[in-house]
Motif scaffolding. Sequence first.
Motif, PDB file in Angstrom:
ATOM      1  N   LYS A 157       0.232   6.055  -5.208  1.00 28.44           N
ATOM      2  CA  LYS A 157      -0.191   5.287  -6.527  1.00 28.44           C
ATOM      3  C   LYS A 157       0.591   3.816  -6.897  1.00 28.44           C
ATOM      4  CE  LYS A 157       3.164   7.536  -8.785  1.00 28.44           C
ATOM      5  NZ  LYS A 157       3.888   8.322  -9.801  1.00 28.44           N
ATOM      6  N   PRO A 158       0.133   2.793  -7.529  1.00 29.51           N
ATOM      7  CA  PRO A 158      -1.644   2.858  -7.398  1.00 29.51           C
ATOM      8  C   PRO A 158      -2.753   2.789  -6.904  1.00 29.51           C
ATOM      9  CG  PRO A 158      -0.209   0.552  -8.007  1.00 29.51           C
ATOM     10  CD  PRO A 158       0.399   1.473  -7.124  1.00 29.51           C
ATOM     11  N   ILE A 159      -3.896   3.196  -7.286  1.00 28.09           N
ATOM     12  CA  ILE A 159      -5.845   2.920  -6.501  1.00 28.09           C
ATOM     13  C   ILE A 159      -6.542   2.998  -7.468  1.00 28.09           C
ATOM     14  CG2 ILE A 159      -4.749   4.991  -6.921  1.00 28.09           C
ATOM     15  CD1 ILE A 159      -6.370   5.443  -4.281  1.00 28.09           C
ATOM     16  N   VAL A 160      -6.701   2.047  -6.759  1.00 27.45           N
ATOM     17  CA  VAL A 160      -8.326   1.773  -7.587  1.00 27.45           C
ATOM     18  C   VAL A 160      -9.703   2.132  -6.634  1.00 27.45           C
ATOM     19  CG1 VAL A 160      -7.995  -0.609  -7.931  1.00 27.45           C
ATOM     20  CG2 VAL A 160      -9.835   0.357  -9.286  1.00 27.45           C
ATOM     21  N   ILE A 161     -10.610   2.478  -6.770  1.00 21.24           N
ATOM     22  CA  ILE A 161     -11.454   2.897  -5.986  1.00 21.24           C
ATOM     23  C   ILE A 161     -12.927   2.615  -7.058  1.00 21.24           C
ATOM     24  CG2 ILE A 161     -10.454   4.188  -4.271  1.00 21.24           C
ATOM     25  CD1 ILE A 161     -12.657   7.089  -5.773  1.00 21.24           C
ATOM     26  N   SER A 162     -14.075   2.074  -6.416  1.00 18.13           N
ATOM     27  CA  SER A 162     -15.218   1.540  -7.251  1.00 18.13           C
ATOM     28  C   SER A 162     -16.157   1.589  -6.709  1.00 18.13           C
ATOM     29  CB  SER A 162     -14.694   0.426  -8.513  1.00 18.13           C
ATOM     30  OG  SER A 162     -15.037  -0.923  -7.059  1.00 18.13           O
ATOM     31  N   THR A 163     -17.303   1.816  -7.057  1.00 15.22           N
ATOM     32  CA  THR A 163     -19.199   1.660  -6.528  1.00 15.22           C
ATOM     33  C   THR A 163     -19.186   0.756  -5.576  1.00 15.22           C
ATOM     34  OG1 THR A 163     -19.889   1.685  -8.393  1.00 15.22           O
ATOM     35  CG2 THR A 163     -19.484   4.479  -7.263  1.00 15.22           C
ATOM     36  N   LEU A 196     -13.042   4.362 -11.077  1.00 15.78           N
ATOM     37  CA  LEU A 196     -11.457   5.440 -10.955  1.00 15.78           C
ATOM     38  C   LEU A 196     -10.021   4.682 -10.462  1.00 15.78           C
ATOM     39  CD1 LEU A 196     -13.770   8.503  -9.421  1.00 15.78           C
ATOM     40  CD2 LEU A 196     -13.456   7.326 -11.600  1.00 15.78           C
ATOM     41  N   ALA A 197      -9.537   5.169 -11.638  1.00 15.24           N
ATOM     42  CA  ALA A 197      -7.841   4.250 -11.097  1.00 15.24           C
ATOM     43  C   ALA A 197      -7.048   5.860 -11.435  1.00 15.24           C
ATOM     44  CB  ALA A 197      -7.683   2.585 -11.851  1.00 15.24           C
ATOM     45  N   LEU A 198      -5.261   4.831 -11.015  1.00 14.49           N
ATOM     46  CA  LEU A 198      -4.462   6.293 -10.875  1.00 14.49           C
ATOM     47  C   LEU A 198      -3.202   4.908 -10.697  1.00 14.49           C
ATOM     48  CD1 LEU A 198      -2.980   8.413 -10.956  1.00 14.49           C
ATOM     49  CD2 LEU A 198      -3.069   9.104  -8.359  1.00 14.49           C
ATOM     50  N   ASN A 253     -21.575   3.117  -0.334  1.00 16.08           N
ATOM     51  CA  ASN A 253     -20.248   3.093   0.053  1.00 16.08           C
ATOM     52  C   ASN A 253     -19.945   2.668  -1.252  1.00 16.08           C
ATOM     53  OD1 ASN A 253     -21.509   0.259  -0.707  1.00 16.08           O
ATOM     54  ND2 ASN A 253     -21.231  -0.715   1.155  1.00 16.08           N
ATOM     55  N   TYR A 254     -18.321   2.434  -0.973  1.00 18.49           N
ATOM     56  CA  TYR A 254     -17.583   2.136  -2.139  1.00 18.49           C
ATOM     57  C   TYR A 254     -15.979   1.267  -1.517  1.00 18.49           C
ATOM     58  CZ  TYR A 254     -14.380   6.122  -0.119  1.00 18.49           C
ATOM     59  OH  TYR A 254     -13.415   7.134  -0.136  1.00 18.49           O
ATOM     60  N   ALA A 255     -15.256   0.500  -2.775  1.00 18.89           N
ATOM     61  CA  ALA A 255     -14.419   0.430  -2.697  1.00 18.89           C
ATOM     62  C   ALA A 255     -13.251   0.557  -2.940  1.00 18.89           C
ATOM     63  CB  ALA A 255     -14.615  -1.396  -2.893  1.00 18.89           C
ATOM     64  N   LEU A 256     -12.272  -0.058  -2.122  1.00 19.16           N
ATOM     65  CA  LEU A 256     -10.891   0.254  -2.181  1.00 19.16           C
ATOM     66  C   LEU A 256      -9.810   0.215  -2.392  1.00 19.16           C
ATOM     67  CD1 LEU A 256      -8.355   3.416  -1.813  1.00 19.16           C
ATOM     68  CD2 LEU A 256      -9.199   2.618   0.602  1.00 19.16           C
ATOM     69  N   GLN A 257      -8.653  -0.184  -3.145  1.00 24.45           N
ATOM     70  CA  GLN A 257      -7.676  -0.836  -3.172  1.00 24.45           C
ATOM     71  C   GLN A 257      -6.817   0.133  -3.412  1.00 24.45           C
ATOM     72  OE1 GLN A 257      -7.470  -5.090  -3.332  1.00 24.45           O
ATOM     73  NE2 GLN A 257      -5.326  -3.939  -2.990  1.00 24.45           N
ATOM     74  N   THR A 258      -5.802  -0.630  -2.364  1.00 29.47           N
ATOM     75  CA  THR A 258      -3.777   0.103  -2.441  1.00 29.47           C
ATOM     76  C   THR A 258      -3.290  -0.864  -2.023  1.00 29.47           C
ATOM     77  OG1 THR A 258      -3.907   0.661  -0.466  1.00 29.47           O
ATOM     78  CG2 THR A 258      -5.230   1.978  -2.086  1.00 29.47           C
ATOM     79  N   LYS A 259      -1.978  -0.697  -2.197  1.00 26.60           N
ATOM     80  CA  LYS A 259      -0.584  -1.212  -2.256  1.00 26.60           C
ATOM     81  C   LYS A 259      -0.753  -1.840  -0.577  1.00 26.60           C
ATOM     82  CE  LYS A 259       2.537   0.441  -5.599  1.00 26.60           C
ATOM     83  NZ  LYS A 259       4.358   1.094  -5.453  1.00 26.60           N
ATOM     84  N   ALA A 294      -8.785  -5.377 -11.800  1.00 29.69           N
ATOM     85  CA  ALA A 294      -8.685  -3.981 -12.012  1.00 29.69           C
ATOM     86  C   ALA A 294      -6.903  -3.850 -11.617  1.00 29.69           C
ATOM     87  CB  ALA A 294      -9.023  -2.322 -11.626  1.00 29.69           C
ATOM     88  N   TRP A 295      -6.417  -4.307  -9.869  1.00 29.62           N
ATOM     89  CA  TRP A 295      -5.793  -4.295  -9.481  1.00 29.62           C
ATOM     90  C   TRP A 295      -4.526  -5.322 -10.269  1.00 29.62           C
ATOM     91  CZ3 TRP A 295      -3.142  -0.795  -6.024  1.00 29.62           C
ATOM     92  CH2 TRP A 295      -2.238  -1.060  -5.834  1.00 29.62           C
ATOM     93  N   LYS A 296      -4.656  -5.849 -10.204  1.00 28.15           N
ATOM     94  CA  LYS A 296      -3.280  -7.183 -11.465  1.00 28.15           C
ATOM     95  C   LYS A 296      -3.153  -6.273 -12.930  1.00 28.15           C
ATOM     96  CE  LYS A 296      -6.300 -11.859 -10.736  1.00 28.15           C
ATOM     97  NZ  LYS A 296      -7.259 -12.574 -11.585  1.00 28.15           N
ATOM     98  N   ILE A 297      -3.949  -5.443 -12.995  1.00 33.42           N
ATOM     99  CA  ILE A 297      -3.322  -4.806 -13.738  1.00 33.42           C
ATOM    100  C   ILE A 297      -2.178  -3.839 -13.098  1.00 33.42           C
ATOM    101  CG2 ILE A 297      -3.923  -3.358 -16.217  1.00 33.42           C
ATOM    102  CD1 ILE A 297      -5.970  -5.084 -16.886  1.00 33.42           C
ATOM    103  N   LEU A 298      -2.807  -2.976 -12.745  1.00 36.86           N
ATOM    104  CA  LEU A 298      -2.148  -2.502 -12.375  1.00 36.86           C
ATOM    105  C   LEU A 298      -1.042  -2.307 -11.314  1.00 36.86           C
ATOM    106  CD1 LEU A 298      -4.909  -0.017 -10.644  1.00 36.86           C
ATOM    107  CD2 LEU A 298      -3.677   0.682 -12.258  1.00 36.86           C
ATOM    108  N   SER A 299      -1.044  -3.463 -10.143  1.00 33.75           N
ATOM    109  CA  SER A 299       0.080  -3.562  -9.600  1.00 33.75           C
ATOM    110  C   SER A 299       1.697  -4.220 -10.456  1.00 33.75           C
ATOM    111  CB  SER A 299      -0.420  -4.784  -8.495  1.00 33.75           C
ATOM    112  OG  SER A 299      -1.137  -5.664  -9.737  1.00 33.75           O
ATOM    113  N   LYS A 300       1.240  -4.570 -11.682  1.00 38.03           N
ATOM    114  CA  LYS A 300       2.174  -4.621 -12.399  1.00 38.03           C
ATOM    115  C   LYS A 300       2.331  -4.022 -13.772  1.00 38.03           C
ATOM    116  CE  LYS A 300       0.420  -9.786 -12.435  1.00 38.03           C
ATOM    117  NZ  LYS A 300       0.000 -10.319 -13.388  1.00 38.03           N
ATOM    118  N   GLY A 301       2.115  -2.068 -12.930  1.00 37.90           N
ATOM    119  CA  GLY A 301       2.670  -0.987 -13.912  1.00 37.90           C
ATOM    120  C   GLY A 301       2.182  -1.045 -14.967  1.00 37.90           C
ATOM    121  N   GLY A 302       0.917  -1.703 -15.609  1.00 42.22           N
ATOM    122  CA  GLY A 302      -0.241  -1.562 -16.517  1.00 42.22           C
ATOM    123  C   GLY A 302      -1.382  -0.054 -16.380  1.00 42.22           C
TER     124      GLY A 302
END
Length: 329
Positions: free
Chosen positions: A42-48, A194-196, A310-316, A59-67
Motif C-alpha cells: 500500500k498504497p496501490i491503485v489499479i484500473s481498467t 480500485l485503490a488501497l 488489460n489493466y493499469a497498475l501503480q504502486t511505489k 489517483a496516485w498524486k493523492i495516494l502518494s501523499k497519504g490521501g
Amino acid sequence: MKNRRDFIKLSALGGVAVLTNSCLTSTNENKIRQTSQKKIIKPIVISTWNHGMEANVSAWKILSKGGSSLDAVEAGVRVTESDPNNSSVGLGGLPDRDGFVTLDACIMNHENECGAVAFLQDIENPISVARKVMEDTQHVLLVGKGAKQFAIEKGFKETNLLTEKAKIAWEKWKEQSKYQPVINSENHDTIGLLALDENGNLSGACTTSGMAYKLHGRVGDSPIIGAGLFVDNEVGAACATGMGEAVIRIAGTAIVVELMRNGMSPYEACKEAVARIVKKHKNLTNLQVGFLALNKYGEHGGYSVYKGFNYALQTKTQTKMIDAKFNRK
C-alpha cells in the motif's frame, strides 16, 4: 448395558473426532497465522484498460501523499470522464441510437457507503455527482432527470457531451442503424478504478457512457452496486467492464468479493466469476466481460471472457499495464 465391544467402538470414534477437530483447528490457526504474516502492499491503485494509466496518475498524486482512497478513485476516473477523445466514458462518449449521450457511474468507500447515478445527461463528471448522492442524501441511486436536477442544484454545470467526432460517428452509424457490439473496441470501455490507501482503506469508482447506439434508456452494470462495483473493506474490492447485462445476471463484483472472502486470490476470484458468465450464457459471440479485483493486502488480479482485456497498475515500485488472462481467444 453396553458391552465391551460397544465401549471400544465409541472410544475409537471419540478419538477420531478429537483428532479431526485438532487437525481442523491446527489448519485454521495456520491459515490465520499465514494471513497475519502477509506483507501489505500500500498504497496501490489499479484500473481498467489503457486509459487507466492516465487515471492512475491523478489517483496516485493523492495516494502518494497519504490521501484517502475515496478521493483518489474519484480524481482518477474524472480524468477519463473529461477526455473528449475517449468514446466510451463521459465527454465524447458515443450516443445512444437517438443521439443522446447518457452516463452511468457509481462510487463506494471503505465503510460500505455508496452513491450512483444512471441515465444522466449533460453533466461531464457523473462520478462526482454519484459521490454527492452518497454524501448528501440518504439514497444510493438517482436516475435521469432527477439525477440531472440534483447535479444542477449541487453546482454542476451543464455541458454538451456530444462532441463533433462522436456526432459524425453516430450519423455514419445511422446509415445502416445496425447494432453490433464489438469486442475490445479501441481497447477501451467502462473505466473501473480500485485503490488501497496508506490507512489500509479500500474504495472504488466505475463510470461509463455505456454501449454505443444502445436503446434510449438502457442502463448497464456500471451504476449498480454489486454488479459494476463492490467494496468490502474486510476483504477487497472489484469492478467490471464489458457487456453489462452479463455482469448484472451474476451480480458479478459481489461474487468476486465473496469468493475472495472464502479464500480465493483476486485472480482466482475473477477467473471463477468469468467461468460463471460463460456457463450461464449459451451464446458468447461478442460477449466480452472483464473483472478486476484488489484485496486487503494489495494483491490484485484480472480475468476476462476473451483475450484483449488489460489493466493499469501503480504502486511505489511499479507503473505498468498488465494483460489479463482469459477464458477463450
